[in-house]
Design an enzyme around this catalytic site. Structure first.
Site, PDB file in Angstrom:
ATOM      1  N   CYS A 210      15.205  -3.285 -23.254  1.00 14.97           N
ATOM      2  CA  CYS A 210      13.776  -2.977 -23.329  1.00 14.97           C
ATOM      3  C   CYS A 210      12.933  -4.261 -23.318  1.00 14.97           C
ATOM      4  O   CYS A 210      12.882  -4.947 -22.315  1.00 14.97           O
ATOM      5  CB  CYS A 210      13.500  -2.087 -24.544  1.00 14.97           C
ATOM      6  SG  CYS A 210      11.884  -1.312 -24.467  1.00 14.97           S
ATOM      7  N   TYR A 211      12.323  -4.635 -24.430  1.00 14.58           N
ATOM      8  CA  TYR A 211      11.559  -5.891 -24.452  1.00 14.58           C
ATOM      9  C   TYR A 211      12.439  -7.054 -23.995  1.00 14.58           C
ATOM     10  O   TYR A 211      11.987  -7.963 -23.291  1.00 14.58           O
ATOM     11  CB  TYR A 211      11.025  -6.162 -25.872  1.00 14.58           C
ATOM     12  CG  TYR A 211      10.137  -7.392 -25.971  1.00 14.58           C
ATOM     13  CD1 TYR A 211       8.764  -7.283 -25.805  1.00 14.58           C
ATOM     14  CD2 TYR A 211      10.676  -8.654 -26.224  1.00 14.58           C
ATOM     15  CE1 TYR A 211       7.941  -8.409 -25.886  1.00 14.58           C
ATOM     16  CE2 TYR A 211       9.863  -9.776 -26.309  1.00 14.58           C
ATOM     17  CZ  TYR A 211       8.500  -9.645 -26.138  1.00 14.58           C
ATOM     18  OH  TYR A 211       7.698 -10.748 -26.230  1.00 14.58           O
TER      19      TYR A 211
ATOM     20  N   HIS B 250      17.399   2.422 -23.999  1.00 11.08           N
ATOM     21  CA  HIS B 250      18.096   2.043 -25.239  1.00 11.08           C
ATOM     22  C   HIS B 250      19.526   2.596 -25.266  1.00 11.08           C
ATOM     23  O   HIS B 250      19.721   3.755 -25.613  1.00 11.08           O
ATOM     24  CB  HIS B 250      17.308   2.551 -26.444  1.00 11.08           C
ATOM     25  CG  HIS B 250      16.035   1.814 -26.638  1.00 11.08           C
ATOM     26  ND1 HIS B 250      15.961   0.638 -27.351  1.00 11.08           N
ATOM     27  CD2 HIS B 250      14.790   2.044 -26.166  1.00 11.08           C
ATOM     28  CE1 HIS B 250      14.724   0.184 -27.319  1.00 11.08           C
ATOM     29  NE2 HIS B 250      13.984   1.010 -26.604  1.00 11.08           N
TER      30      HIS B 250
ATOM     31  N   GLY C   9      29.041  -0.823 -61.520  1.00 16.74           N
ATOM     32  CA  GLY C   9      29.716   0.469 -61.393  1.00 16.74           C
ATOM     33  C   GLY C   9      29.471   1.088 -60.035  1.00 16.74           C
ATOM     34  O   GLY C   9      30.137   2.031 -59.647  1.00 16.74           O
ATOM     35  N   GLY C  10      28.499   0.563 -59.292  1.00 23.29           N
ATOM     36  CA  GLY C  10      28.215   1.073 -57.950  1.00 23.29           C
ATOM     37  C   GLY C  10      29.281   0.620 -56.958  1.00 23.29           C
ATOM     38  O   GLY C  10      30.126  -0.224 -57.282  1.00 23.29           O
TER      39      GLY C  10
ATOM     40  N   GLY D 135      11.169  -4.463 -28.693  1.00 25.01           N
ATOM     41  CA  GLY D 135      10.109  -4.947 -29.578  1.00 25.01           C
ATOM     42  C   GLY D 135       8.805  -4.283 -29.213  1.00 25.01           C
ATOM     43  O   GLY D 135       8.654  -3.776 -28.095  1.00 25.01           O
TER      44      GLY D 135
ATOM     45  N   GLU E  30      21.718   1.965 -27.404  1.00 22.61           N
ATOM     46  CA  GLU E  30      22.212   2.064 -28.778  1.00 22.61           C
ATOM     47  C   GLU E  30      21.894   3.393 -29.455  1.00 22.61           C
ATOM     48  O   GLU E  30      22.454   3.707 -30.490  1.00 22.61           O
ATOM     49  CB  GLU E  30      21.657   0.895 -29.620  1.00 22.61           C
ATOM     50  CG  GLU E  30      20.154   0.922 -29.907  1.00 22.61           C
ATOM     51  CD  GLU E  30      19.292   0.372 -28.760  1.00 22.61           C
ATOM     52  OE1 GLU E  30      19.779   0.321 -27.617  1.00 22.61           O
ATOM     53  OE2 GLU E  30      18.124   0.026 -29.008  1.00 22.61           O
TER      54      GLU E  30
END
Ligand code: XMP
Length: 508
Positions: A81-82, A167, A222-223, A55, A169
């Site tokens: 982290c945060y 991090h 249609g998507g 954050g 990720e």
């Protein structure tokens, strides 16, 4: 709720969604909750593991994002982290504001044997922080450092509490996945059985329970999303899933025909088509403000659906293909509201039908995988995303039939050329937008004073971030020439180079 939830508590970090995605990629179901709602959520149900995100704030600031740690006592927890700093701060350690911000690649040193970060093939990690943990709380041991960070990771094995300052990720931490995997499986002992097949069977069960003997009106565009939603509903409740396609006149050139054909050929022979262009154009008359446009279109859609539901003598439910990013972007308390995606925030209060959104916890690539599992053909599953409000959000200013015509013609040329040149691979979305400024040009010795077309094509993984596609200059020049020569009402063509953020993919 699904068992074995990995709850990611969001403290406003820019990578929080990425954490959720990584956890899911490892086969564990994960959701994120903003820190402001975490207590409520944790009182409702106990997750199998918790991850505290990064954050932008400092834990030392007054009013900084916080968490009542007694609510996760005994739950395996990983602070990132945060998240690590908050753990340290709240559990009796000491956090200080570092003189220098540590940002970018670093290498772990002094790694403690048999800790979460031990034995990595690559010790490179990605840092992005100002504050640092100076002293770990009692019961915790420091398990790694960097040359500028005294506590790069720590852990309290007995309490199953772990923290990393970097991090895991992001791809710049090459062995981050291994760290997450160890946390999820070795520490938290999760099963890792979150697969699209399990999602489908869970969801079918849930839909049947909720719907009973009633009919569900499936709103299809249609998507990919609404097609997958309709296929799922059809598998769950058969012909009681009534698929309705509203042609609002704001589709791309030849799109309505394609949708009808694909549906009838593939999985749903009874597509109900409502031709409603006139009423959408009337509703949009004089509307220029983007949010009003979206809300006007959302309301008109619901009117069409409710009228149809009445004709069917009662459809209690309306199913939509809302996805997780729509839910997040439509305004969590930590994410500012950027746009009302019509299928989330734009539904009018007077709507009578109850909404069913079976895909609302999934990311786009997960929806595509579910679609494949349900047997949808590649041309449906791999289709470009198209916004529910259609060309209205690509036509700046008033939406009129003639301005739709201009946009459709330019868009058709652009996309046909992309296909002709074999450039479609790697493009997430491509389209033409019409601006509402006019500029002077000259054509056949005559002065022109017309609107410009903007071409937009982006690369993206999940629409949360995007970069402009790097077309060869000659290609853009060719498309530009064709558009100004062939589309009446356009005298200039621009290419949009802006990434998301700071722009968004759609212009409105
Ligand atoms: P933005 O413009 O916010 O778009 O970067 C992110 C993705 O969402 C699509 N989009 C929508 N999809 N209803 C939808 O179903 C909407 O109202 C809507 N608005 C944007 C957009 O095309 C992109 O893929």
């Amino acid at each position: 709720m699904r068992h074995q939830l990995v709850l990611v508590i969001d403290f406003g970090g820019q990578y929080t969604q990425l954490i959720v995605r990584r956890v899911r990629e490892l086969g564990c179901y994960s959701e994120m909750v903003p820190w402001t709602k975490a207590a409520e959520r944790l009182r409702e149900s106990r997750p199998s593991a918790v991850i505290l995100s990064g954050g932008p704030r400092s834990v030392l600031e007054e009013g900084a994002p916080n968490l009542d740690f007694s609510l996760i006592k005994g739950v395996p927890t990983l602070g990132i982290c945060y998240g690590l700093q908050l753990m340290a701060h709240r559990l009796g350690g000491r956090v200080v504001s570092a003189s220098e911000k540590e940002y970018g690649r670093r290498h772990l040193t002094g790694v403690r044997a048999s800790s979460l970060v031990d034995g990595l093939a690559n010790d490179q990690v990605w840092m992005s922080h100002g504050d640092q943990v100076e002293e770990s709380p009692s019961g915790f041991v420091t398990t790694a450092q960097t040359d500028t960070c005294r506590v790069a990771s720590f852990e309290n094995r007995d309490e199953r509490q772990y923290g990393v300052q970097f991090h895991p990720e992001v791809s710049h931490t090459p062995d981050g996945r291994r760290i997450l995997r160890r946390f999820l499986f070795d520490v938290a002992g999760l099963d890792g059985d979150w697969t699209s097949q399990n999602f489908i069977s869970d969801e079918i069960h849930r839909i049947r329970e909720r719907v009973g003997d009633e009919q569900v009106l499936c709103a299809v565009s249609g998507g990919v999303d609404s097609s997958v939603m309709a296929a799922l509903l059809t598998q769950a409740i058969g012909a009681r899933a009534v698929c309705v396609f509203v042609d609002h006149g704001l589709l791309r050139h030849r799109e309505a025909e394609q949708v009808i054909e694909t549906f009838s050929k593939t999985f749903h022979p009874h597509l109900v088509v409502i031709r409603a262009a006139d009423r959408f154009f009337s509703a949009l008359k004089g509307v220029t403000e983007p949010e009003t446009k979206r809300k006007t279109i959302g309301a008109e859609f619901v009117r069409c659906f409710e009228e149809h539901a009445d004709e069917l003598k009662g459809c209690r439910f309306l199913a939509q293909g809302t996805l997780y990013p729509d839910v997040i972007e439509s305004g969590s308390p930590t994410a500012a509201k950027i746009k009302t995606h019509h299928n989330v925030g734009g539904l009018p209060d007077w709507m009578r039908m109850e909404v069913i959104e079976p895909l609302k916890w999934l990311f786009k690539d997960e929806v595509r995988e579910v679609g494949r599992q349900l047997g949808l053909p590649d041309d449906v599953v791999d289709r470009e995303p198209f916004p529910g409000p259609g060309l209205a959000v690509r036509i700046l200013g008033e939406v009129t039939p003639d301005r739709v015509r201009i946009t459709q013609e330019a868009d058709w040329i652009f996309r046909t050329e992309i296909l002709k040149h074999g450039l479609q691979k790697g493009i997430w979305q491509s389209y033409a937008a019409l601006l509402d400024v006019r500029s002077v040009g000259v054509m056949g010795d005559e002065r022109t004073y017309e609107n410009p077309i903007v071409l937009r094509a982006v690369q993206s993984e999940d629409a949360m971030t995007a970069q402009a596609y790097p077309f060869p200059f000659e290609f853009l020049e060719h498309v530009c020439n064709r558009i100004v020569n062939e589309v009446q009402g356009v005298n200039r063509v621009l290419y949009d180079l802006t990434s998301k953020p700071p722009a968004t993919i759609e212009w409105e």
